[in-house]
Write an enzyme that holds these catalytic residues in place. Structure first.
Site, PDB file in Angstrom:
ATOM      1  N   ASP A  49       0.656  -1.112  -0.076  1.00  0.00           N
ATOM      2  CA  ASP A  49      -0.067   0.028   0.012  1.00  0.00           C
ATOM      3  C   ASP A  49       0.832   1.134  -0.004  1.00  0.00           C
ATOM      4  OD1 ASP A  49       0.746   0.183   2.751  1.00  0.00           O
ATOM      5  OD2 ASP A  49      -1.322   0.727   3.452  1.00  0.00           O
TER       6      ASP A  49
ATOM      7  N   GLU B  55       4.828   8.074  -4.866  1.00  0.00           N
ATOM      8  CA  GLU B  55       3.553   8.027  -4.566  1.00  0.00           C
ATOM      9  C   GLU B  55       2.881   9.389  -5.299  1.00  0.00           C
ATOM     10  OE1 GLU B  55       1.794   6.197  -2.707  1.00  0.00           O
ATOM     11  OE2 GLU B  55       3.276   5.084  -1.854  1.00  0.00           O
TER      12      GLU B  55
ATOM     13  N   HIS C 232      -2.745   3.760   0.214  1.00  0.00           N
ATOM     14  CA  HIS C 232      -2.264   3.957   1.601  1.00  0.00           C
ATOM     15  C   HIS C 232      -3.367   4.874   2.589  1.00  0.00           C
ATOM     16  CE1 HIS C 232       0.902   3.446   4.754  1.00  0.00           C
ATOM     17  NE2 HIS C 232       0.756   5.014   4.844  1.00  0.00           N
TER      18      HIS C 232
ATOM     19  N   GLY D 252      -4.989   4.394   5.744  1.00  0.00           N
ATOM     20  CA  GLY D 252      -5.355   4.066   6.922  1.00  0.00           C
ATOM     21  C   GLY D 252      -6.045   5.158   7.665  1.00  0.00           C
TER      22      GLY D 252
END
Length: 176
Positions: free
Chosen positions: A70, A75, A94, A96
């Protein structure tokens, strides 16, 4: 034991470390070379902790069975990234802390931490500083903050999605 011993014995290697000079490419060709061909790697820490070129080779050549990622070195990863499109790799964003409940919780925690610092001089969860209280360190003198900020009688509020509301108010008396 060593990291190589851990990789050699493990069916699943799940990586959760900070990125710093010691952890950059922590998992690379030497670690993949000793892993079981049935092993899986999961990276939920930072992209550069895993050598992506070595991981792609390890999966493609059958050194390991697959991976779940993830995070990536870049990025977001480019659409033609070989791991993003690899049939033995599961990629997730990503996210969370990106749920509505997580965002509300973060907003509340930040507001409480600012309040605690302004009222009591307590620093919690500071980045690159230890958590301190006024009794353990004189490094955080919150008495200067009210004089530097014009907070007398100011009130702020904000409305979050789904009707959640955050309000804060300050007064010279509260900060004195």
């Amino acid at each position: 034991g060593s990291l190589e011993d851990l990789c050699r014995r493990s069916d699943y290697v799940s990586v959760h470390v900070y990125l710093n000079p010691e952890t950059h490419y922590l998992i690379s060709r030497p670690q993949f070379a000793v892993m079981k061909p049935t092993a899986y790697l999961a990276n939920a820490s930072r992209g550069p902790v895993i050598d992506e070129a070595a991981l792609c080779r390890a999966i493609t050549e059958g050194w390991i069975a697959g991976a779940a990622l993830d995070v990536f070195e870049q990025e977001p990863p480019p659409q033609d990234h070989p791991l993003v499109n690899h049939p033995k790799v599961i990629c997730t964003p990503h996210l969370g802390a990106s749920t509505e409940q997580a965002q509300l919780n973060v907003a509340i925690q930040v507001a409480e931490q600012v309040r605690d610092f302004l009222l009591d001089g307590v620093v919690r969860n500071g980045v690159n500083v230890p958590s301190v209280s006024p009794s353990t360190s004189g490094a955080c003198d919150s008495s200067e903050i009210p004089r530097r900020a014009s907070t007398s009688g100011r009130r702020s509020s904000g409305r979050l999605r789904d009707g959640f509301e955050i309000q804060s108010s300050t007064s010279e008396r509260a900060l004195a």
